[in-house]
Design an enzyme around this catalytic site. Structure first.
Site, short mmCIF file in Angstrom:
data_model
loop_
_atom_site.label_atom_id
_atom_site.label_comp_id
_atom_site.label_asym_id
_atom_site.label_seq_id
_atom_site.Cartn_x
_atom_site.Cartn_y
_atom_site.Cartn_z
N GLY A 68 16.99 59.07 3.88
CA GLY A 68 15.98 59.27 5.20
C GLY A 68 14.84 60.33 5.02
N CYS A 85 20.96 58.76 -1.90
CA CYS A 85 19.54 59.47 -1.86
C CYS A 85 20.02 61.19 -0.41
CB CYS A 85 17.98 59.57 -1.47
SG CYS A 85 16.85 59.59 -1.60
N TYR A 86 19.25 60.70 0.51
CA TYR A 86 19.36 61.60 1.80
C TYR A 86 21.48 61.81 1.74
CZ TYR A 86 19.65 63.90 5.73
OH TYR A 86 19.96 65.50 6.72
N HIS A 89 17.46 55.05 -5.24
CA HIS A 89 17.58 53.73 -4.49
C HIS A 89 17.58 52.64 -5.23
CE1 HIS A 89 16.00 55.98 -0.71
NE2 HIS A 89 15.62 56.73 -1.37
N GLU A 130 18.44 50.00 -3.60
CA GLU A 130 18.17 48.65 -2.98
C GLU A 130 16.96 48.04 -3.21
OE1 GLU A 130 17.04 52.53 -0.02
OE2 GLU A 130 18.69 51.61 -1.70
N SER A 155 7.62 27.33 19.23
CA SER A 155 6.61 27.14 18.69
C SER A 155 6.67 27.32 17.82
CB SER A 155 6.39 28.30 18.27
OG SER A 155 7.63 28.75 17.21
N GLY A 168 7.24 27.12 14.67
CA GLY A 168 7.69 28.67 13.09
C GLY A 168 8.92 27.62 13.05
N ASP A 195 11.99 30.00 13.15
CA ASP A 195 13.01 30.48 13.49
C ASP A 195 13.16 29.70 15.01
OD1 ASP A 195 12.82 32.56 11.82
OD2 ASP A 195 11.52 34.02 13.64
N LYS A 212 15.52 37.14 8.12
CA LYS A 212 14.51 35.98 8.07
C LYS A 212 15.18 34.67 6.52
CE LYS A 212 10.76 33.56 9.29
NZ LYS A 212 10.46 33.32 10.27
#
Length: 516
Positions: free
Chosen positions: A55, A82-83, A172, A174, A226, A228, A230, A372
């Site tokens: 953060g 981290c934080y 980090h 991630e 659409s 797309g 999703d 996604k």
């Protein structure tokens, strides 16, 4: 119930990456803002472990966010990043100070001791690259903790209390800049927290179908399609769940790429036999966009008219109680307001927070828990064609935001042809799946050229292609000059009205992926 982890968000811009890494290990997780954490929430969620994110705040400041005591009375393993490490250390009796040497960017940690967090990844004596981003640092450990890694400017770069299953890292894990980070998070999720790692798309598909059937019953559902990734995944999933209770509406705003409208109709109406209304409103959208040049006004004009057209079609159908939307988990997270907290709303999303009140319909959002890349995996699980599932992101306003300035039918037709040639060459070169997003932009300038023995004064276009893992940051794709030359030659020869081609080499930041 599937094992799950809880991620407590202290406002880091990369908290979503923690969730993605955990899910890549086959463990379901959710993100909860720090101020929403309490004993009841933790008991209700029943996590196997808890991760505290980074953060932007300083633990040393009076109003800084803190880790709720319920996190440490839940008797589950905890990993602070981290934080998260700093607030954990402070809450458990250690000390954190500012004013020391800061570390931002790549750094090297030296492994000082064995720990379950490093099992099979790092050994004592190893020196490993990580990504740091901190100003404060832990200066005194709480009782029960020991140092397991150090860096030049962080004497407590990694700490562990093996008996309680508490771990902290100043770096980090991630982000991709910590090459072994995903393995460390996997160790925490599977080996320390003891999650089974059995969260799969096949399991999600079964659960999502059951939830849709339970929510909808015998009601009718309208889905805005659409074409797309999703909305296509939503449509196929819902059709599998409720069959002909589903009615899809494809609002064709005339701002799609070459032949896309026809392809949507052919795939869903003809191949999947999903009830589909094709509402061709291209003339209405063009008229509404006349003289509109401001990018934000373009978006709002298109969005408002889209709702009007969709609502009109819904009224014609009649009797629908539910509306299906392709809301994804990042939409939900980014739309949370961290009032009084360290983060701000990054952007608003039209598909979060319900519908225009006048439509008076209930929402069905079967993808609300997914990122996604997980939606793409679900699409493959449902048997959607690979060229649809792997399709590059495409903006809701379509080509309107790839034509700086005013929008006309001639410009749209020109850009469609340019874009089709460009994507065709990318596919022929076998590069499509290496690229996050590729598209052409029609520039609002004309340039002098020579074709044959004659002078031309035609449009210029720009080509854009980027690599990215999440769309938050992006680098331009390093095409070789032979490829760019080949594309430019085809565009100029095949698309009458374009005589100059440029390639955009801007990264994000400072630029954005789209031009408007």
């Amino acid at each position: 119930m599937t094992d799950r982890l809880l991620i407590v968000d202290f406002g880091s811009q990369v908290t979503q990456l923690i969730a993605r890494r955990v899910r890549e290990a086959g463990v379901y997780c959710e993100i909860l803002p720090f101020q929403a954490v309490d004993d009841a929430k933790i008991k209700a969620f029943d996590p196997r472990g808890i991760i505290l994110s980074g953060g932007p705040a300083s633990v040393t400041e009076g109003q800084s966010p803190t880790a709720h005591p319920a996190i440490f009375t839940a008797k589950v393993p905890v990993l602070g990043i981290c934080y998260g490490e700093q607030t954990m250390a402070k809450e458990l009796g250690g000390s954190v100070e500012g004013g020391h040497h800061r570390e931002f960017g790549r750094a090297e940690v030296e492994i000082k001791a064995s720990t379950r967090l490093f099992d099979g990844v790092w050994q004592p004596g190893d020196r490993k690259q990580v990504w740091m981003s901190h100003g404060d640092r832990v200066t005194k450990l709480p009782a029960g903790f020991s140092v397991v890694a150090t860096s030049e400017n962080a004497p407590f770069a990694a700490i562990a209390d093996e008996s309680r299953g508490y771990y902290g890292v100043q770096f980090h894990p991630e982000v991709v800049h910590t090459p072994d980070g995903a393995k460390l998070l996997r160790n925490f999720a599977l080996n320390i927290a003891g999650a089974k790692g059995d969260w799969t798309m096949a399991a999600f598909r079964e659960r999502a179908i059951a939830q849709v059937r339970a929510q909808v019953g015998k009601g009718k559902v309208i889905c805005g399609l659409s074409g797309g990734v999703d909305s296509s995944v939503v449509a196929v999933l819902l059709h599998e769940a409720i069959g002909d209770q589903l009615q899809c509406v494809f609002v064709d705003h005339g701002l799609l790429r070459l032949n896309e409208g026809e392809e949507v109709v052919r795939l869903f109406r003809d191949h999947y036999n999903i009830p589909l209304i094709h509402a061709d409103a291209s003339k209405e959208f063009l008229k509404a966009l006349e003289g509109v040049t401001d990018p934000e006004k373009k978006r709002k004009t298109i969005g408002a008219l889209f709702i009007d057209v969709f609502e009109a079609e819904a009224k014609k159908i009649g009797g629908a109680e539910f509306l299906a939307q392709g809301t994804l988990y990042p939409d939900v997270i980014e739309s949370v307001s961290f009032t009084g907290g360290p983060s701000v709303t990054i952007k608003s999303h039209h598909n979060v927070g319900g519908l225009p009140a006048r439509m008076n319909m209930k929402l069905v959002e079967p993808l609300r828990e997914l990122f996604k890349d997980e939606v793409r995996a679900l699409g493959r699980e449902l048997g959607l064609p690979a060229d649809l599932v792997n399709r590059h992101p495409f903006p809701g306003p379509g080509l309107a935001i790839r034509i700086p300035g005013d929008i006309t039918k001639d410009k749209l037709d020109l850009l469609r042809k340019v874009d089709a040639v460009y994507l065709d060459e990318i596919r022929k070169a076998g590069l499509y799946d290496e690229i996050w997003q590729a598209f052409a932009v029609l520039l609002p300038v004309r340039t002098v050229g020579v074709m044959g023995d004659g002078r031309t004064y035609d449009q210029a276009c720009a080509l854009r292609a980027v690599t990215s893992t999440d769309g938050m940051t992006a680098d331009y794709y390093p095409f070789d000059h032979a490829f760019l030359g080949r594309v430019a030659n085809r565009i100029i020869n095949e698309v009458r009205g374009v005589n100059r081609v440029t390639y955009d080499i801007t990264s994000k930041p400072p630029g954005t992926i789209e031009w408007e």
